[in-house]
Scaffold this motif. Structure first.
Motif, short mmCIF file in Angstrom:
data_model
loop_
_atom_site.label_atom_id
_atom_site.label_comp_id
_atom_site.label_asym_id
_atom_site.label_seq_id
_atom_site.Cartn_x
_atom_site.Cartn_y
_atom_site.Cartn_z
N ALA A 109 1.08 -1.58 0.21
CA ALA A 109 0.22 -0.20 -0.12
C ALA A 109 0.76 1.41 0.08
N GLY A 110 2.21 1.51 -0.33
CA GLY A 110 2.36 1.90 0.07
C GLY A 110 3.47 2.61 1.28
N LYS A 111 2.92 2.49 2.21
CA LYS A 111 3.68 2.43 3.74
C LYS A 111 5.08 2.26 3.92
N THR A 112 5.50 3.09 4.71
CA THR A 112 7.05 3.07 5.13
C THR A 112 6.75 2.17 6.77
N VAL A 113 6.80 0.72 6.61
CA VAL A 113 6.47 -0.10 7.70
C VAL A 113 7.65 -0.24 8.36
N VAL A 114 8.02 0.22 9.98
CA VAL A 114 8.81 0.22 11.09
C VAL A 114 8.60 -1.26 12.01
N LEU A 115 10.07 -1.66 11.89
CA LEU A 115 9.87 -3.07 12.94
C LEU A 115 11.14 -3.00 14.34
N GLU A 116 10.56 -2.81 15.18
CA GLU A 116 11.22 -3.10 16.74
C GLU A 116 11.42 -4.35 17.08
N ILE A 117 12.15 -5.35 16.46
CA ILE A 117 12.82 -6.67 16.76
C ILE A 117 14.43 -6.48 17.18
N GLU A 118 13.85 -7.92 17.84
CA GLU A 118 15.81 -8.52 18.61
C GLU A 118 16.23 -8.56 17.30
N LEU A 119 17.62 -9.34 17.42
CA LEU A 119 18.83 -9.46 16.24
C LEU A 119 18.75 -9.93 16.06
N GLU A 120 18.58 -11.58 16.40
CA GLU A 120 18.43 -12.78 15.43
C GLU A 120 17.31 -12.29 14.38
N GLY A 121 15.87 -12.11 14.77
CA GLY A 121 14.66 -11.80 13.75
C GLY A 121 15.68 -10.07 12.56
N ALA A 122 16.28 -9.73 13.54
CA ALA A 122 16.63 -8.50 12.61
C ALA A 122 17.84 -9.23 11.29
N ARG A 123 18.66 -9.77 12.27
CA ARG A 123 19.15 -10.68 11.09
C ARG A 123 18.30 -11.36 9.90
N GLN A 124 17.51 -12.20 10.17
CA GLN A 124 16.46 -12.81 8.99
C GLN A 124 15.67 -11.54 7.89
N ILE A 125 15.39 -10.48 8.74
CA ILE A 125 14.99 -9.36 7.80
C ILE A 125 16.19 -8.76 6.94
N ARG A 126 16.95 -9.15 6.99
CA ARG A 126 18.04 -8.80 6.29
C ARG A 126 18.57 -9.59 5.12
N ALA A 127 18.31 -10.75 6.05
CA ALA A 127 18.43 -11.72 4.25
C ALA A 127 17.40 -12.35 2.82
N SER A 128 16.00 -11.47 3.97
CA SER A 128 15.02 -11.47 3.25
C SER A 128 14.48 -10.70 2.90
N PHE A 129 14.90 -9.20 3.11
CA PHE A 129 14.41 -7.82 2.50
C PHE A 129 16.02 -7.16 2.81
N PRO A 130 17.01 -7.61 1.59
CA PRO A 130 18.23 -6.72 1.86
C PRO A 130 17.80 -5.35 1.44
#
Length: 199
Positions: A109-130
């Motif tokens: 929908a064109g939004k800027t989405v902010v995630l406040e997450i733990e390190l392990e999850g942040a690494r997963q996001i970096r892998a799937s959403f470079p």
């Protein structure tokens, strides 16, 4: 040329245009991520804050559906098996996860989405959403971090020791992220995050 955002979902990959942006905010427990996020959202209500799911008990004043979705371990494990999380991790004996469809819907929908997450999850996001912008929040010092965790008055000595041990490891990972911001002064740190998001 339009970029294509690749969304990993098990073995399959769906393609969708990156209409919105994904921002990942992480850092050790007690660094003040939640406080920074609340201040940021007050100033920028156009941001979409993704509410995480957790198996931990609510802290005083926390509201189900606003701070977190509080569910049982059994239910969480069912959702993992169904592929319902964009990322998930176990931290300090509890599960935390980001609901997949809610985030992707906002990005489409064109939004800027902010995630406040733990390190392990942040690494997963970096892998799937470079293409996600990742921000690591650092404490001014390790001593200050310990003081903040103790001042919460919510954890046993054993839990505090566990959080501090995790924090030492997490701080070493700061360089993996696009931007590092020291949360020494709340106003300064929020301004730095806003500058990273909005230029």
């Amino acid at each position: 040329m339009m970029q294509v955002l690749s969304i990993q979902n098990g073995a399959t990959t769906k393609e969708c245009p990156p209409l919105g942006r994904l921002i990942v905010l992480t850092g050790p427990s007690g660094v003040g991520k939640g406080t920074l996020m609340r201040s940021l959202l007050q100033r920028h209500p156009e941001l979409y804050y993704s509410v995480s799911v957790t198996t931990r008990s609510p802290r005083p004043g926390e509201i189900d559906g606003k701070n977190y979705y509080f569910i049982s371990r059994n239910k969480f494990e069912q959702l993992v098996a169904q592929g319902e999380f964009l990322e998930w991790a176990e931290f300090a004996g509890n599960y935390y996860g980001t609901p997949r469809e809610a985030v992707l819907k906002q990005i489409r929908a064109g939004k800027t989405v902010v995630l406040e997450i733990e390190l392990e999850g942040a690494r997963q996001i970096r892998a799937s959403f470079p293409s996600a912008l990742s921000i690591f929040i650092l404490p001014p010092s390790f001593e200050e971090l310990e003081q903040r965790i103790r001042n919460r008055g919510q954890d046993s000595e054993e839990a505090i020791a566990r959080r501090l041990q995790c924090a030492q490891e997490e701080i070493k990972a700061a360089e993996e992220f696009d931007i590092q911001i020291v949360n020494d002064d709340l106003e300064t740190a929020v301004n730095a995050i806003a500058a990273a998001l909005f230029g």
